[in-house]
Design a protein around this motif. Structure first.
Motif, PDB file in Angstrom:
ATOM      1  N   LEU A 191       0.807  -1.215   0.000  1.00 41.92           N
ATOM      2  CA  LEU A 191       0.000   0.000   0.000  1.00 41.92           C
ATOM      3  C   LEU A 191       0.844   1.270   0.000  1.00 41.92           C
ATOM      4  O   LEU A 191       0.305   2.364  -0.138  1.00 41.92           O
ATOM      5  CB  LEU A 191      -0.929   0.008   1.229  1.00 41.92           C
ATOM      6  CG  LEU A 191      -1.935  -1.143   1.309  1.00 41.92           C
ATOM      7  CD1 LEU A 191      -2.822  -0.981   2.531  1.00 41.92           C
ATOM      8  CD2 LEU A 191      -2.787  -1.216   0.048  1.00 41.92           C
ATOM      9  N   LEU A 215      -6.903  -1.592  -7.469  1.00 37.35           N
ATOM     10  CA  LEU A 215      -7.430  -0.777  -6.375  1.00 37.35           C
ATOM     11  C   LEU A 215      -8.001   0.560  -6.857  1.00 37.35           C
ATOM     12  O   LEU A 215      -9.131   0.908  -6.494  1.00 37.35           O
ATOM     13  CB  LEU A 215      -6.341  -0.550  -5.320  1.00 37.35           C
ATOM     14  CG  LEU A 215      -6.167  -1.668  -4.290  1.00 37.35           C
ATOM     15  CD1 LEU A 215      -4.998  -1.365  -3.358  1.00 37.35           C
ATOM     16  CD2 LEU A 215      -7.438  -1.866  -3.490  1.00 37.35           C
ATOM     17  N   SER A 219     -11.966   1.490  -6.736  1.00 38.75           N
ATOM     18  CA  SER A 219     -12.386   2.687  -5.996  1.00 38.75           C
ATOM     19  C   SER A 219     -13.228   3.604  -6.868  1.00 38.75           C
ATOM     20  O   SER A 219     -14.246   4.144  -6.422  1.00 38.75           O
ATOM     21  CB  SER A 219     -11.164   3.434  -5.455  1.00 38.75           C
ATOM     22  OG  SER A 219     -10.369   3.943  -6.509  1.00 38.75           O
ATOM     23  N   ALA A 279      -1.171   3.458  -2.897  1.00 29.98           N
ATOM     24  CA  ALA A 279      -2.347   2.589  -2.989  1.00 29.98           C
ATOM     25  C   ALA A 279      -3.219   2.668  -1.746  1.00 29.98           C
ATOM     26  O   ALA A 279      -4.411   2.323  -1.796  1.00 29.98           O
ATOM     27  CB  ALA A 279      -1.895   1.147  -3.226  1.00 29.98           C
ATOM     28  N   SER A 282      -6.403   4.556  -2.289  1.00 28.60           N
ATOM     29  CA  SER A 282      -7.462   3.819  -2.981  1.00 28.60           C
ATOM     30  C   SER A 282      -8.234   2.940  -2.014  1.00 28.60           C
ATOM     31  O   SER A 282      -9.454   2.739  -2.170  1.00 28.60           O
ATOM     32  CB  SER A 282      -6.860   2.971  -4.109  1.00 28.60           C
ATOM     33  OG  SER A 282      -6.308   3.794  -5.111  1.00 28.60           O
ATOM     34  N   VAL A 283      -7.532   2.382  -1.006  1.00 27.31           N
ATOM     35  CA  VAL A 283      -8.233   1.595   0.011  1.00 27.31           C
ATOM     36  C   VAL A 283      -9.254   2.473   0.733  1.00 27.31           C
ATOM     37  O   VAL A 283     -10.391   2.054   0.999  1.00 27.31           O
ATOM     38  CB  VAL A 283      -7.226   1.001   1.013  1.00 27.31           C
ATOM     39  CG1 VAL A 283      -7.955   0.309   2.168  1.00 27.31           C
ATOM     40  CG2 VAL A 283      -6.308   0.005   0.313  1.00 27.31           C
TER      41      VAL A 283
END
Length: 416
Positions: A191, A215, A219, A279, A282-283
């Motif tokens: 991430l 991701l 999203s 990343a 995006s989570v």
């Protein structure tokens, strides 16, 4: 610069502390980020509720706004004043619902800083110590470990490498927690890295690369689905005067027109951010989209109760009016069947009263005559003689004048 830093830390420090506590609790950066997003959404639930209520209320008023626009289509000033008066009377802001929808985007700014500086905000080290950690790891790590000429994400790189270079950091007397570093691995995806949009530049099609690429796409898709579902539920409260859903008016409403841009603008922005930031961002967007959808569905059900009751009352009223109109039409059909030629008598109120009075007097006279006959006291009366008119002509009683001559056009007078 110092002032700007302090103002930013008003939000950054609490957010960083929350993410640090969650990370220490679950010992997983991805899970901690998901819990962080969930908690932030719950804290902002009152704002989400206000936004949802404003959007539904704006959609609800769409038929009335369209009617005012049609009524004053030739007078824009009068039209604007009437619409503004309507919104004021209903205590509704046409832009209030959309403005609150940008709150998740505003949260992204401090969250991005926290994600980009994990040693400062998650491990809790001062900026001076953070700089020393980065310099020590740069000196011990092979060349190319850190991105040359770009120190923007040095903290993320160093935070992941701290456990590997404990010996190089021994002189800094770091805490045991800091020496564990930050584990950015989540479901096999790093991430801390920025997803690469150009799949042809990948060295290998591994899950780490594919997952990081998916991701931002997921999203953006979650944001589009959330916007689409929210607009669909907002339009469902737009009904006509009979309490039935009015799809055509809902599609032409201001909220629907604004929603068309939001439907694509937010996902595109999410996609751009996803491929230009770590990343972990995006989570946040994926979880934020899922939680927003759940909250939106719940709030819609809550606020729809009042609107459903109002629509139910409208439908009952419409059914009653239709039943009354059907009964009136049945009566009219019976009258048409009884009088196919359409011949009607004068049924004005005055004429009807006079007719009723005459019928009443005639009934009384008939009853008196019948009573007199039974008693043997009835005497047949002679028919009253027709009174002589002034002109001598019964049909023209008032035609006599100064030069009146009843024999003027007679045959005898003509022969003379």
């Amino acid at each position: 610069m110092f002032l700007a830093f302090n103002i930013a830390d008003i939000v950054n420090v609490p957010f960083g502390f929350l993410l640090r506590v969650l990370y220490q609790l679950v010992d997983n950066y991805g899970v901690a980020l998901m819990l962080f997003t969930l908690l932030v959404k719950l804290v902002l639930l009152p704002l989400s509720a206000k936004s949802k209520k404003g959007m539904m209320q704006t959609s609800r008023l769409s038929p009335y706004v369209q009617a005012l626009r049609k009524k004053y289509e030739n007078d824009p000033q009068k039209q604007a004043e009437a619409i503004q008066a309507l919104y004021k009377e209903e205590n509704c802001s046409p832009t209030g619902g959309c403005l609150w929808s940008f709150v998740p985007l505003l949260i992204l700014i401090p969250l991005y800083t926290i994600v980009r500086e994990p040693i400062t905000y998650i491990l809790g080290e001062s900026r001076e110590v953070t700089a020393q950690i980065i310099e020590a790891i740069k000196a011990a790590a092979p060349e190319g470990t850190f991105t040359a000429g770009n120190a923007y994400y040095d903290q993320m790189t160093a935070a992941a490498l701290i456990p590997q270079y404990k010996d190089a950091l021994a002189s800094l007397n770091l805490s045991a927690q800091t020496l564990e570093g930050v584990k950015f691995d989540f479901l096999g995806i790093n991430l801390a890295r920025i997803p690469d949009f150009n799949i042809f530049a990948w060295k290998a099609f591994t899950w780490a690369n594919i997952g990081a690429f998916l991701l931002p796409v997921i999203s953006a898709g979650s944001q589009m689905f959330t916007s689409w579902l929210s607009q669909k539920m907002n339009r469902s409260v737009v009904t006509n005067e009979k309490g039935l859903q009015d799809e055509e008016t809902a599609k032409q409403s201001d909220a629907a027109q604004t929603g068309k841009y939001m439907l694509f603008m937010m996902p595109i922005m999410t996609l751009i951010f996803g491929f230009s930031m770590p990343a972990a961002i995006s989570v946040y967007w994926v979880v934020q989209g899922i939680v927003s959808t759940i909250i939106d569905v719940i709030l819609t059900k809550v606020y729809r109760k009042g609107y459903d009751e109002e629509d139910h009352a409208r439908r009952l009223k419409a059914l009653q009016e239709e039943a009354e109109e059907a009964e009136r039409e049945r009566i009219r059909a019976e009258r048409r069947a009884a009088n196919p030629d359409g011949i009607t008598e004068n049924t004005s109120k005055k004429k009807m009263q006079q007719k009723a009075q005459k019928e009443k007097e005639a009934a009384k006279a008939a009853a008196a005559r019948e009573y007199a006959i039974r008693k043997g006291e009835y005497v047949e009366e002679d028919e009253p003689s027709t009174p002589k008119t002034l002109s001598g002509i019964p049909d023209r009683p008032f035609c006599k004048g100064r030069a009146y001559d009843p024999n003027r056009y007679s045959v005898n007078n003509t022969e003379e």
